[in-house]
Design an enzyme around this catalytic site. Structure first.
Site, PDB file in Angstrom:
ATOM      1  CD  GLU A   1      -2.251   2.097  -3.413  1.00  0.00           C
ATOM      2  OE1 GLU A   1      -3.447   2.295  -3.670  1.00  0.00           O
ATOM      3  OE2 GLU A   1      -1.793   2.168  -2.263  1.00  0.00           O
TER       4      GLU A   1
ATOM      5  CG  ASP B   1      -1.815   1.157   1.342  1.00  0.00           C
ATOM      6  OD1 ASP B   1      -2.665   1.307   0.456  1.00  0.00           O
ATOM      7  OD2 ASP B   1      -1.691   1.936   2.315  1.00  0.00           O
TER       8      ASP B   1
END
Length: 726
Positions: A404, A367
């Site tokens: 990401e 993330d």
């Protein structure tokens, strides 16, 4: 530390709670490695990094974890690691930390021995974390706010760490090791997937054990995915604001225990439940990918709670502003973890290796990965501490590493910016495909680039198409059903007056906002869903399917359901959803992708001719003629066809001789295509997918000769296959 600061430190130390009387003399110095609580014959070794500490205590609790029964000061310090060996302790022992040291937020120090802290290396917690007043290191409601230390003890309510037994019988478990280019990711939430699945025993629903049951695995296997990507399962905290509203941090991007599975997802009180799940998924040939958030913690900004890092060594674990009281925030959560510091970097790397070696996971999705990859100066650096550490690590080289590739800081958008060995969520693929299918003028060129693997993005780093994880929808945003049913977000249930979530979704409701009974609009939406899925699985790169999209899962237009631990987010397993024709279509499309190596090859589609004059891809207009430069640049052109020559697929693959013709009509009018004449491919084309109707088995496929006419409805596409002539 200044003389003024030293004086304050001594004052706080004098007011801290006394150590428990009668501390046993049998405690030994132990070892500084490994960090955390390590079970040995005869006891447990504790080791804690705390460079600012003047004393570190281990607090032991009974089986219920309610009352502190014993407090032990770690007797030795090696460099900045406090350590000690406590005889007589066994697996299951509950404990927490108290760190004595400076409480000077204005200088970046937040040690508070009245607050029981989590061990950063804890491998199990005894309860879920839910935001409450006791989590804060300062008294709420005071004028000085975080500058004043709270001296109320919180041990009664605080979560406790649990000493674990590392032994587990893995039997013949092994990593499926699916090649990246052959992978199909399925993003899913552990709880939401089985919470309403009637075939799973009720007490197992929403847990690791529930995901390991035969009905859950059968759905994944029948669907045809290869890799289950789990939303965060590391221990996390529910924000106090959400708890007060009766909501929860459902997604779990609020981590604090980087080695501990969250207790919410355990049916019992045993972390081996996670291992059993991995073992069961591996036995079915399915990989387990963890979504991990090492970019920030749940401790928030300077006014956030104190659960672990803040109270142990705030200046080492976090990126601070120049005034040291506040936090640099590249993540939008209030803080950013400082992976340029050796202690934080070591924790992240130890955590990753633990999940691979001890829990047998097959990879990670990171993330807000640029926040982790920033150097000591705060800039994104592909040769910085974290990415360099990963590049040389022999354990992590064996597993999938997926970024990401964006955060909220300067130069935080790094799609295409990660080094070799990494794949990335390709947000540009999502935007290009959405724009094309909603009819945006001038979108054809970008759409074609996305279909071919996004060489314009990943080619400069000398990575192949497998660097691109292609996605249409993910947890963050609309589901596929909602993407074609809503123009606007509808996040009222989040109690933020619909201000949260993305406002520019590149969505199209096809003529009505939300549910409708109009048969034409409903048929149009079904066609659009098939268009998106067919495009996704025909594109070079690695497809990611959002869990539930195969059954038209809806969140009622909520595009930010992070706090909805309820049927808004949970899978609907009703007969209507299980019998959704889109499920059968998705299964068939995935089978076809497996059958056609030309769709999965990890090589760029260039259109360049080989020595025999054959090209890996040739683009054609609606007239069956090769596309001209003028047609490519005409913003109104949205009809196109492409032939992918199977000669350029991997030669060792079965069925490698099967070429593919893709035909696209993203206009608002029906279109009649003239099928192209392709050199050395003079046989007939078999229609396998037509999104205006569905999927056709090869025996039932309609045949089309070169130069035949193929009619496509507005906003539809077709996939045809052809075997080469001998």
């Amino acid at each position: 530390m200044t003389a003024k600061a030293v004086g304050k430190t001594r004052a706080h130390r004098a007011s801290s709670p006394p150590a428990a009387a009668g501390a046993p003399g049998a405690v030994q110095s132990g070892h500084p490695w490994p960090l955390g609580a390590t079970l040995h014959d005869g006891g447990v070794n504790f080791a804690v990094f705390a460079s600012a500490a003047e004393k570190v205590e281990i607090c032991l609790f009974g089986a219920e974890g309610a009352h502190e029964e014993r407090r032990i000061a770690l007797p030795a310090r090696t460099d900045d690691i406090w350590h000690g060996f406590v005889p007589g302790l066994t697996a299951g022992t509950r404990y927490g930390l108290r760190v004595h040291g400076p409480y000077e937020p204005q200088h970046g120090w937040r040690c508070n021995p009245y607050k029981l802290l989590l061990d950063p290396y804890a491998k199990q917690l005894d309860r879920p974390l839910k935001g409450n007043e006791w989590q804060y290191g300062y008294p709420l409601g005071q004028d000085k706010r975080d500058l004043h230390m709270d001296t109320r003890d919180n041990a009664l309510h605080a979560a406790k760490c649990v000493v674990v037994d590392p032994h587990f019988d893995w039997g013949d478990d092994h990593h499926p090791a699916v090649p990246m280019q052959d992978s199909i990711f399925y993003e899913v939430h552990v709880r939401g997937f089985t919470k309403q699945m009637p075939d799973v025993p009720e007490h197992l629903r929403g847990t690791f054990a529930g995901l390991a049951t035969e009905p859950a695995i059968a759905h994944l296997k029948d669907l045809g995915v290869t890799s289950v990507e789990l939303l965060p399962v590391q221990a996390f905290n529910d924000e106090r604001r959400l708890v007060d509203l009766g909501l929860a941090n459902y997604w779990g991007y609020n981590s604090i225990g980087f080695l501990a599975p969250d207790p919410r997802y355990m049916a019992g009180n045993d972390i081996n439940e996670f291992r059993q799940m991995v073992k069961a998924l591996h036995a079915a040939g399915l990989e387990v990918i963890l979504d991990v958030a090492y970019n920030h913690s749940c401790e928030g900004n300077h006014l956030g709670p104190t659960l672990c890092f803040k109270g142990i060594d705030n200046r080492s674990y976090y990126r601070l502003t120049e005034d040291h009281r506040h936090y640099l925030d590249f993540t939008g959560t209030g803080n950013t973890l400082n992976t340029s510091h050796p202690a934080m970097l070591r924790l992240v790397m130890d955590s990753l290796r633990y999940w691979v070696e001890e829990m047998h996971v097959d990879g990670f999705r990171f993330d807000l990965a640029p926040a982790i990859a920033r150097n000591a100066s705060g800039g994104f650096d592909h040769r910085g501490p974290f990415l360099s550490a990963v590049a040389q690590d022999p354990v992590l080289k064996r597993v999938k590493m997926i970024a990401e590739p964006w955060d909220l800081g300067e130069y935080g958008y790094q799609v295409g910016g990660f080094p070799q060995g990494w794949s990335e969520w390709n947000g540009q693929y999502r935007d290009r495909v959405r724009d094309y299918w909603r009819g945006v003028e001038g979108s054809l060129g970008d759409f074609a680039a996305a279909l071919c693997g996004s060489a314009d993005i990943y080619g400069p780093s000398r990575r192949g198409p497998r660097a691109s994880v292609n996605l249409i929808t993910v947890h963050d945003g609309f589901t596929l059903n909602d993407l074609v049913s809503y123009n606007d977000k509808h996040n009222e249930a989040n109690a933020e007056d619909n201000r949260d979530g993305e406002s520019h979704n590149r969505s199209w409701n096809c003529g009505a906002e939300g549910p409708t009974e109009d048969p034409e609009i409903l048929a149009f939406r079904e066609r659009q869903k098939r268009n998106f899925l067919t495009t996704l699985f025909c594109s070079r790169g690695v497809p990611l399917l959002l869990g539930g999209d195969e059954m038209s899962r809806t969140q009622g237009g909520n595009n930010n359901a992070y706090c909805q631990d309820n049927p808004i987010s949970w899978f609907d397993w009703s007969d209507e959803r299980r019998q959704d024709p889109l499920l059968a279509f998705t299964k068939a499309m995935l089978r076809l992708r497996r059958e056609l190596p030309v769709l999965r090859h990890n090589a760029w589609l260039t259109g360049h001719a080989d020595a025999d004059g054959r090209r890996d891809i040739v683009w054609y207009s609606v007239w069956g003629q090769e596309m001209t430069p003028e047609e490519w640049t005409n913003p109104a052109v949205r009809c196109v066809a492409a032939v992918l020559d199977a000669r350029f697929a991997p030669s060792h693959e079965e069925e490698s001789g099967r070429s593919v013709l893709l035909v696209f009509n993203a206009t608002g009018e029906d279109a009649t295509f003239t099928l192209p004449v392709v050199a050395r491919h003079e046989g007939e084309w078999a229609l396998r997918i037509y999104t205006g109707e569905g999927f056709f088995e090869e025996a039932d496929a309609r045949s089309y000769a070169p130069e035949a006419k193929l009619e496509l409805l507005a906003h539809s596409m077709a996939l045809l296959t052809q075997a080469p002539q001998e």
